[in-house]
Every structure is written in C-alpha cells, then in structure tokens.
Design an enzyme around this catalytic site. Structure first.
Site, PDB file in Angstrom:
ATOM      1  N   LYS A  66      -9.552  -2.250   1.767  1.00  0.00           N
ATOM      2  CA  LYS A  66      -9.511  -1.259   2.626  1.00  0.00           C
ATOM      3  C   LYS A  66     -10.324   0.101   2.074  1.00  0.00           C
ATOM      4  O   LYS A  66     -10.689   0.913   2.888  1.00  0.00           O
ATOM      5  CB  LYS A  66      -7.732  -0.791   2.391  1.00  0.00           C
ATOM      6  CG  LYS A  66      -7.019  -2.132   3.370  1.00  0.00           C
ATOM      7  CD  LYS A  66      -7.818  -2.470   4.522  1.00  0.00           C
ATOM      8  CE  LYS A  66      -6.971  -3.488   5.445  1.00  0.00           C
ATOM      9  NZ  LYS A  66      -6.010  -4.156   5.166  1.00  0.00           N
ATOM     10  N   SER A  73      -1.316  -3.649  10.319  1.00  0.00           N
ATOM     11  CA  SER A  73      -0.966  -4.446   9.162  1.00  0.00           C
ATOM     12  C   SER A  73       0.389  -5.357   9.432  1.00  0.00           C
ATOM     13  O   SER A  73       1.383  -4.898   9.917  1.00  0.00           O
ATOM     14  CB  SER A  73      -0.700  -3.746   8.040  1.00  0.00           C
ATOM     15  OG  SER A  73      -1.764  -2.826   7.594  1.00  0.00           O
ATOM     16  N   CYS A  93       0.860  -7.634  11.732  1.00  0.00           N
ATOM     17  CA  CYS A  93       1.193  -7.573  13.120  1.00  0.00           C
ATOM     18  C   CYS A  93       0.025  -9.101  13.687  1.00  0.00           C
ATOM     19  O   CYS A  93       0.131  -8.880  14.961  1.00  0.00           O
ATOM     20  CB  CYS A  93       0.759  -6.460  14.053  1.00  0.00           C
ATOM     21  SG  CYS A  93       1.911  -5.148  13.462  1.00  0.00           S
ATOM     22  N   ARG A 131       2.188 -12.027  -0.827  1.00  0.00           N
ATOM     23  CA  ARG A 131       0.837 -12.277  -0.032  1.00  0.00           C
ATOM     24  C   ARG A 131       0.167 -13.738  -0.558  1.00  0.00           C
ATOM     25  O   ARG A 131       0.736 -13.862  -1.996  1.00  0.00           O
ATOM     26  CB  ARG A 131      -0.078 -11.155  -0.326  1.00  0.00           C
ATOM     27  CG  ARG A 131       0.287 -10.367   0.574  1.00  0.00           C
ATOM     28  CD  ARG A 131      -0.525  -9.403   1.439  1.00  0.00           C
ATOM     29  NE  ARG A 131       0.169  -8.506   2.499  1.00  0.00           N
ATOM     30  CZ  ARG A 131      -0.549  -8.233   3.646  1.00  0.00           C
ATOM     31  NH1 ARG A 131      -1.548  -8.895   3.935  1.00  0.00           N
ATOM     32  NH2 ARG A 131      -0.098  -7.511   4.379  1.00  0.00           N
ATOM     33  N   ARG A 137       0.908  -1.149  -0.020  1.00  0.00           N
ATOM     34  CA  ARG A 137      -0.038  -0.146  -0.218  1.00  0.00           C
ATOM     35  C   ARG A 137       0.952   1.226   0.162  1.00  0.00           C
ATOM     36  O   ARG A 137       2.083   1.164   0.492  1.00  0.00           O
ATOM     37  CB  ARG A 137      -0.852   0.055   1.303  1.00  0.00           C
ATOM     38  CG  ARG A 137      -1.953  -1.085   1.139  1.00  0.00           C
ATOM     39  CD  ARG A 137      -2.919  -0.836   2.432  1.00  0.00           C
ATOM     40  NE  ARG A 137      -2.319  -1.301   3.621  1.00  0.00           N
ATOM     41  CZ  ARG A 137      -1.644  -0.489   4.666  1.00  0.00           C
ATOM     42  NH1 ARG A 137      -1.686   0.631   4.181  1.00  0.00           N
ATOM     43  NH2 ARG A 137      -1.113  -0.884   5.548  1.00  0.00           N
ATOM     44  N   ASP A 163      -9.342  -9.523   8.753  1.00  0.00           N
ATOM     45  CA  ASP A 163      -8.775  -8.268   8.391  1.00  0.00           C
ATOM     46  C   ASP A 163      -9.862  -7.144   9.079  1.00  0.00           C
ATOM     47  O   ASP A 163      -9.401  -6.337   9.246  1.00  0.00           O
ATOM     48  CB  ASP A 163      -8.353  -8.620   7.078  1.00  0.00           C
ATOM     49  CG  ASP A 163      -7.401  -7.292   6.879  1.00  0.00           C
ATOM     50  OD1 ASP A 163      -6.405  -6.960   7.469  1.00  0.00           O
ATOM     51  OD2 ASP A 163      -7.537  -6.585   5.897  1.00  0.00           O
ATOM     52  N   HIS A 173     -10.628  -2.361  11.487  1.00  0.00           N
ATOM     53  CA  HIS A 173      -9.235  -3.386  10.808  1.00  0.00           C
ATOM     54  C   HIS A 173      -9.357  -4.382  11.919  1.00  0.00           C
ATOM     55  O   HIS A 173      -8.219  -4.311  12.727  1.00  0.00           O
ATOM     56  CB  HIS A 173      -8.413  -2.422  10.764  1.00  0.00           C
ATOM     57  CG  HIS A 173      -7.030  -2.954  10.168  1.00  0.00           C
ATOM     58  ND1 HIS A 173      -6.140  -2.590  10.059  1.00  0.00           N
ATOM     59  CD2 HIS A 173      -7.025  -4.199   9.086  1.00  0.00           C
ATOM     60  CE1 HIS A 173      -4.907  -3.374   9.381  1.00  0.00           C
ATOM     61  NE2 HIS A 173      -5.813  -4.271   8.674  1.00  0.00           N
ATOM     62  N   TYR A 233      -1.471  -3.528  -7.150  1.00  0.00           N
ATOM     63  CA  TYR A 233      -1.026  -4.155  -5.753  1.00  0.00           C
ATOM     64  C   TYR A 233      -2.164  -4.358  -4.664  1.00  0.00           C
ATOM     65  O   TYR A 233      -2.582  -3.128  -4.319  1.00  0.00           O
ATOM     66  CB  TYR A 233       0.219  -3.932  -5.254  1.00  0.00           C
ATOM     67  CG  TYR A 233       0.494  -4.363  -4.044  1.00  0.00           C
ATOM     68  CD1 TYR A 233       1.068  -5.784  -4.394  1.00  0.00           C
ATOM     69  CD2 TYR A 233       0.106  -4.275  -2.716  1.00  0.00           C
ATOM     70  CE1 TYR A 233       1.275  -6.495  -3.193  1.00  0.00           C
ATOM     71  CE2 TYR A 233       0.290  -5.275  -1.713  1.00  0.00           C
ATOM     72  CZ  TYR A 233       1.086  -6.475  -2.015  1.00  0.00           C
ATOM     73  OH  TYR A 233       1.192  -7.172  -1.074  1.00  0.00           O
TER      74      TYR A 233
HETATM   75  P1  GTP Z   1      -2.500  -7.590   7.385  1.00  0.00           P
HETATM   76  O1  GTP Z   1      -2.875  -8.590   6.373  1.00  0.00           O
HETATM   77  O2  GTP Z   1      -1.222  -6.834   6.634  1.00  0.00           O
HETATM   78  O3  GTP Z   1      -3.551  -6.920   8.008  1.00  0.00           O
HETATM   79  O4  GTP Z   1      -1.698  -8.337   8.438  1.00  0.00           O
HETATM   80  P2  GTP Z   1      -2.117  -9.303  10.032  1.00  0.00           P
HETATM   81  O5  GTP Z   1      -2.178  -8.591  10.960  1.00  0.00           O
HETATM   82  O6  GTP Z   1      -3.011 -10.206   9.416  1.00  0.00           O
HETATM   83  O7  GTP Z   1      -0.716 -10.291  10.315  1.00  0.00           O
HETATM   84  P3  GTP Z   1      -0.280 -11.791   9.977  1.00  0.00           P
HETATM   85  O8  GTP Z   1      -1.003 -12.652  10.868  1.00  0.00           O
HETATM   86  O9  GTP Z   1       0.018 -11.927   8.646  1.00  0.00           O
HETATM   87  O10 GTP Z   1       1.204 -11.719  10.743  1.00  0.00           O
HETATM   88  C1  GTP Z   1       2.365 -10.805  10.064  1.00  0.00           C
HETATM   89  C2  GTP Z   1       3.553 -11.419  10.487  1.00  0.00           C
HETATM   90  O11 GTP Z   1       3.614 -11.495  12.050  1.00  0.00           O
HETATM   91  C3  GTP Z   1       3.912 -12.825   9.958  1.00  0.00           C
HETATM   92  O12 GTP Z   1       5.455 -12.821   9.632  1.00  0.00           O
HETATM   93  C4  GTP Z   1       3.605 -13.623  11.225  1.00  0.00           C
HETATM   94  O13 GTP Z   1       4.466 -14.806  11.319  1.00  0.00           O
HETATM   95  C5  GTP Z   1       3.954 -12.807  12.407  1.00  0.00           C
HETATM   96  N1  GTP Z   1       3.409 -13.040  13.662  1.00  0.00           N
HETATM   97  C6  GTP Z   1       2.137 -13.260  13.757  1.00  0.00           C
HETATM   98  N2  GTP Z   1       1.731 -13.525  14.680  1.00  0.00           N
HETATM   99  C7  GTP Z   1       2.755 -13.805  15.679  1.00  0.00           C
HETATM  100  C8  GTP Z   1       3.048 -13.901  17.301  1.00  0.00           C
HETATM  101  O14 GTP Z   1       2.060 -14.518  17.822  1.00  0.00           O
HETATM  102  N3  GTP Z   1       4.348 -13.726  17.581  1.00  0.00           N
HETATM  103  C9  GTP Z   1       5.448 -13.378  16.652  1.00  0.00           C
HETATM  104  N4  GTP Z   1       6.521 -13.237  17.112  1.00  0.00           N
HETATM  105  N5  GTP Z   1       5.132 -13.135  15.141  1.00  0.00           N
HETATM  106  C10 GTP Z   1       3.931 -13.275  14.782  1.00  0.00           C
HETATM  107  C1  SPV Z   2      -2.916  -4.473   5.145  1.00  0.00           C
HETATM  108  O1  SPV Z   2      -1.941  -3.780   4.878  1.00  0.00           O
HETATM  109  O2  SPV Z   2      -3.439  -4.236   6.437  1.00  0.00           O
HETATM  110  C2  SPV Z   2      -3.406  -5.628   4.519  1.00  0.00           C
HETATM  111  C3  SPV Z   2      -3.188  -5.811   3.255  1.00  0.00           C
HETATM  112  O3  SPV Z   2      -4.331  -6.373   4.945  1.00  0.00           O
HETATM  113  S1  SPV Z   2      -3.703  -4.582   1.970  1.00  0.00           S
HETATM  114  O4  SPV Z   2      -4.863  -5.296   1.496  1.00  0.00           O
HETATM  115  O5  SPV Z   2      -2.512  -4.404   1.180  1.00  0.00           O
HETATM  116  O6  SPV Z   2      -4.303  -3.296   2.811  1.00  0.00           O
HETATM  117 MN    MN Z   3      -4.904  -5.767   7.199  1.00  0.00          MN
END
Ligand code: GTP
Ligand code: SPV
Ligand code: MN
Length: 590
Positions: free
Chosen positions: A208, A250, A252, A374, A71, A279, A228, A199
């Site tokens: 979003k 994002s 996290c 992704r 983004r 999400d 979110h 993207y």
């Molecule tokens: P968006 O799709 O961008 O909104 O991200 P998200 O909030 O869904 O994050 P996602 O679950 O994809 O995790 C992002 C990164 O954080 C990945 O590389 C995970 O491996 C890492 N991660 C997720 N949960 C944990 C956790 O409990 N501990 C640690 N150390 N890393 C984590």
């Molecule tokens: C984020 O960045 O919080 C995502 C991926 O979930 S995107 O669709 O690019 O916003």
């Molecule tokens: Mn997101």
C-alpha cells in the site's frame, strides 16, 4: 558486503544506519539459500512456527502483537510541503517536523538487531513499467513476506544500476508502542518510513505504501494510474479472454473475485477465469489507445477467514506451499492451521491454539483466528494464475468495476453512461468498514474508488486525474458498479456471491462488446432480468428483480450524503462531478 556500487543507495543506507545503529547489516540477495537460513533463524527466535512440512511444505505461522493486527489509518500520514496537496482525506504533517519526530524514534532503534537491506521490484524486473525500492528493516518477518509479495535481490540492484531514483524505505519494529506507531509517506522525496508496527500493510512497504500511496503520485506526474484493483481474465466458450479490473475496499472480495471458480454449468460450457492480480493494478494507456494493466505484486496477502474449498478453492490451493500465515489458529494435532469458515461441523478441529497462543475448544464463543488473519502466498502456486501474469505489457482492460459492501441502496449491478459518469460512480462509492483496518467494523463510509486510505494526494486532484486519463484513452473501458452484499431483513446475504458472481461479470463483459441489452434507470444502465443467467442457482427472477431494484427514497438520501462528502473538497471538486451529481438528483426526482 554491499551488493551494489550505487552511490545513492549506499549513502542512504549509511545515513539510516548511523541513526538506527544496527549491530549488523545484511543484504538480501534473493537466493533460496539465504531465505532458508532466515526462515531457520525466524523459527529459532520464535518469530515463525514451522508447520507440518509434509502437508504444508515451506509454510509457517506468525502471531503478531495483539495490538498490531491491521492497518492503522489514523497513524498513516502523507507529508508533502503544502498541507493542501495532501487534501482533506489524508493525515498530514510538515515533512521537516515529521522527519524530526521520526528520527527521534529511530534513534538507536536497531541496537542489538540486524538491519536487512531488501532491494525489491514492483513489476517484472527489467520491464519498462517496473519501479524499484529499497526497504531497510529490522524485521525478519518483513524480509520473508517481502520475498513472497515482491521480486527481491541482486537482479533488482542490477536493473537499478547507478540510477539514484529508487523508493527509499525505512522500517523498524521498535517497541510496537501504540502511541508512537507511524506509517509515513514523503511523496516529494519518494520516501516511506514506518515504525512501531510489524503488520502487513503498515510494514510490507511495497504494497500500500509504495504501489498505491507513492505510485499514485508518480502516476499523476507521469500520466498513468495506481489503483486498489484486482485484475482478471474471463475466457468465454469461444476461447476469447477479456480482462477487467475491479476496485473494492479492503476485505470486500477482491481476492475472491480474482480467483473465481465458474459455476458448474459455466465450466461445462467452457468458461475459465484467470487471475492476474488480487489487490493492486498499475494502468497505462497503450499505443492502441486501450488501457493496459499490470499487477506490480508477486504474491497474495489475502484474508484467511471465509476462505474454503467451496468459496475460494484457488486461494486455498495457493496457500499449501511456501506460505506465511499470520494470526490464524494452529492445530497442534497435525501442525496445520485453521480459521473460521475453513471447515464446518465435525470437520472443525476439536482443539486449537488461537491466534493469541491460547487454548481453544470447538464450541468456544470467541473466534480462534483473528478476523483480519491473512496468508502471504506466492502467486505462482495459484492454480488459475494467468499466463499473462509475467507479461511486462500487462493485459488490455475492457471493464472497470467498482463495488462495496452495502446492505441496502446499491443494486447488484449497474453500468455508467460514460467515462465521466463512471468516475462519478467511483467517487461516490461507500462501503461498510471491515477488520482490515483498526477501528469500528460495519460502519458505512465513503471510500472513493476504494482508495480512501491509499490515495497519496488530494482526492479531488485524483478525481481530476481520472477525468484527464479518460481523455487520453481513445478506446475507453466501460465502467460498472456491483454489490454482492445486499441483505434481507434478517441480515442474510441475498445474492449467493463467490463463483456465482461470474453471472454478473458475463453481462458486464457482453455490455463491453455490444452483446447484451440494458434498461436505462435513474442511476445508469441495468440488466434486464432475463439477461442474467440464473440456471443452476436457487435465485428466482423475483429475487433478482429485488437485487436490481433502485429505491428512490434511499437514493435521494444518498444524494444528500454525497453532497455532504463533496463539500469537504470545496472548489477543488471537479465541476464535472458536481454536474453528474445534479443529473443524478434530477433523474431521481423525475
Ligand atoms: P483486502 O485483501 O483487504 O484488500 O481484501 P479483498 O478485497 O481481497 O477481500 P477478500 O476477497 O479477501 O474477501 C473478504 C471477505 O469477504 C472474505 O471473508 C470473503 O469470504 C468475503 N466475500 C468475498 N466475496 C464475497 C461474495 O461474493 N459474497 C459474500 N457474501 N462474501 C464475500
Ligand atoms: C487491505 O487492507 O486492503 C489489504 C491488506 O490488502 S494490507 O496489506 O494490510 O493493506
Ligand atoms: Mn487490499
């Protein structure tokens, strides 16, 4: 041939086609036959690479332009008539001036290309809470992703009927010119326009752009919330399912938490976790005075790196059918894909093609998949998808959890003292930036409610809306904050995270049903060390104590940071939040 007689839809398409001049207009009817033809076209034109159809049926790989991988927050605009309505955290331009600028860029941008008309629904088609949009795009990649992420096709047009109220969306991939990339929202016109990107969050407009930036405006007007947030159900050994929603910035951990696999001991005892969403949550007050959540999406656009059979088995399983991978590495030995963290040691392929299409060999320093690579995966293939996923009423929320990526300061978990205090806790969220957005990674920034890049109006009005919603919910969820990302002096994560996060969620849920005790601290309620189940981990009681510790010096610095942040909002800042801040400060000084 047009698939509707809706005059507002037809005239919008005519108007946009007159500007963009496509060679052809194709309506997406939602049929598998049409999508299959488009997949073939995408493969023939090099947009998609077909993967091993035995190992990964219906799966494809896409590589974006190397400058178009996340983004772009600095190119994202909220264009309402008054600048003040967009607030200090959004980029703003006068709508007329922005339309002028964009229409110049769109002029003839679809010459030699096809305009696809995607009727899509956020939410179950026909449900009272569904909202409909039409995205016009010249990208077949967008069509195929939207067909996974949302419900598309004739059923949406039928449900819309003659209603002129739909979200208008125009996207052209244009020339991908970095300097002229725009992701623009006109909340007063329910219109979204993006150009020069192809993207994810920039162009899959249902996500979003619509479900957060436009929907946050609709929610404010209509008395509901667009957040979110992941939504998950936790089934305890008694068979009761309790739901929570959680807002993390994002990359996290939302997808990971939403699909969590309980630790072995929990599994044996009968605990289960059900994913409703990973999400976005749309939240409304039910007739019973509780807060009810639906996931308006139909798929997952998840971060690939770090996903493996141990960290997130359910996400990995979801990506084995009907998935589009973006910017991961390709394994030419068997036509599959790979990303950092998928496998370890000798199981890492010896030779790959990286996300730029270049050769990569095991041991090479650069990573073969982009850090924001992704998967776009259908929700229906997720092994732990909730039986309530398609329930148009959604699920009742007992807990709202905020969280971020903080090496220090934020403890593993704490609970707010009230809804108002909880709104304060959400408003002061801070997190280290990630690869999900273009720009520096690892810098701590304030990201209230994980909505900094997604709130479609003035952030202070948004906080007021949260406070107002609290008054409308007679049976309020309890509000918590978590941090899985505290590190030791060597930068290693202290808390094991992933499945073990259920140990913290267990305490959270018990708090919501008056089944667990707490200590009152300067920042809120915290678990007693013995109330977090550590059986089966190598986390000691001392380590847990350290994870829960609130360092007063750090928190007093935090208070200064919050004051500075709040100052941006001037007299729009709700008085309740400045009150909460002074309570925090005096608690810390006590
Ligand atoms: P968006 O799709 O961008 O909104 O991200 P998200 O909030 O869904 O994050 P996602 O679950 O994809 O995790 C992002 C990164 O954080 C990945 O590389 C995970 O491996 C890492 N991660 C997720 N949960 C944990 C956790 O409990 N501990 C640690 N150390 N890393 C984590
Ligand atoms: C984020 O960045 O919080 C995502 C991926 O979930 S995107 O669709 O690019 O916003
Ligand atoms: Mn997101």
């Amino acid at each position: 041939m047009a698939l509707t007689n809706n005059k507002a839809v037809l005239s919008w398409i005519d108007e946009m086609a007159a500007k963009t001049c496509p060679d052809e207009i194709v309506w997406i009817d939602g049929s598998e036959a049409q999508l299959d033809e488009l997949r073939k076209l995408a493969v023939d034109t090099g947009v998609l690479i077909e993967l091993n159809q035995e190992k990964l049926p219906g799966c494809y790989l896409h590589r974006t332009d190397p400058n178009d991988v996340a983004r772009v927050e600095d190119r994202t605009f909220i264009c309402c008539k008054k600048e003040e309505d967009a607030g200090p955290t959004n980029h703003w331009m006068d709508p007329e001036a922005m339309y002028d600028k964009l229409y110049k860029l769109y002029e003839g941008s679809m010459k030699g290309r096809t305009m696809y008309v995607i009727p899509y629904s956020m939410g179950v088609v026909g449900s009272p809470f569904a909202k409909y949009g039409i995205e016009l795009t010249d990208s077949v990649y967008v069509v195929l992703n939207m067909a996974i992420m949302t419900r598309v096709g004739v059923s949406v047009l039928d449900a819309l009927g003659d209603d002129p109220n739909f979200i208008k969306g125009l996207h052209s991939q244009g020339t991908l010119d970095k300097e002229n990339k725009y992701i623009v929202h006109f909340p007063e016109d329910n219109t979204i326009m993006s150009i020069n990107s192809n993207y994810g969050g920039n162009v899959l407009q249902g996500k979003k752009c619509f479900a957060l930036r436009i929907a946050s405006n609709l929610g404010r007007q209509e008395g509901w919330m667009a957040e979110h947030m992941l939504i998950l159900g936790i089934e305890n050994p008694q068979g009761e399912v309790r739901y929570l929603s959680a807002a993390f910035p994002s990359a996290c951990g939302k997808t990971n938490l939403a699909m969590l696999i309980p630790p072995e001991g929990y599994q044996k005892a009968g605990w289960k976790v059900w994913c409703v969403g990973d999400d976005i949550a749309w939240l409304r007050v039910g007739a019973d005075g509780r807060l009810w959540a639906v996931n308006p999406e139909n798929g997952f656009f998840g971060v690939a790196p770090g996903t493996n059979a141990k960290s997130n088995f359910n996400a990995l399983e979801s990506t084995k059918r009907g998935t589009i991978f973006t910017n991961v590495a390709y394994d030419p030995a068997d036509g599959t894909v790979w990303w950092d963290g998928l496998t370890k040691g000798d199981a890492i392929p010896a030779h790959l093609v990286d996300w730029n299409g270049l050769d990569w060999n095991r041991g090479d320093e650069k990573k073969p998949a982009h850090p924001n690579s992704r998967f776009t995966a259908p929700a229906k293939y997720c092994p732990c998808i909730s039986p309530e996923f398609e329930n148009p009423q959604g699920v009742p929320i007992s807990a709202i959890v905020f969280g971020g990526r903080r090496a220090k300061t934020a403890p593993l978990v704490y609970q707010s003292r009230s809804w108002e205090h909880g709104v304060f806790v959400g408003s002061i969220m801070a997190s280290e930036t990630t690869a999900a957005a273009a720009g520096a990674v690892g810098v701590v920034r304030r990201d209230p409610m994980a909505m900094l890049p997604f709130c479609g109006y003035h952030m202070a009005d948004y906080w007021q809306h949260w406070l107002d919603m609290g008054k409308a919910i007679s049976n309020q969820p309890k509000i918590f904050n978590v941090n899985w990302f505290r590190t030791d002096d060597d930068g290693n994560f202290i808390w094991p995270g992933f499945g073990d996060n259920l140990r913290v969620l267990e305490w959270i849920m018990k708090r919501c049903f008056d089944e667990a005790d707490a200590n009152e601290t300067a920042i809120g309620y915290q678990p007693k060390v013995e109330d977090i189940n550590l059986e089966g981990t190598d986390v000691s009681a001392e380590t847990l104590t350290e994870l829960l510790q609130v360092d007063k010096e750090l928190w007093l610095q935090e208070v200064e940071g919050i004051k500075e942040f709040y100052a941006k909002f001037g007299n729009k800042l709700p008085a309740e939040l400045s009150h909460q801040l002074s309570v925090l400060e005096s608690n810390l000084n006590r």
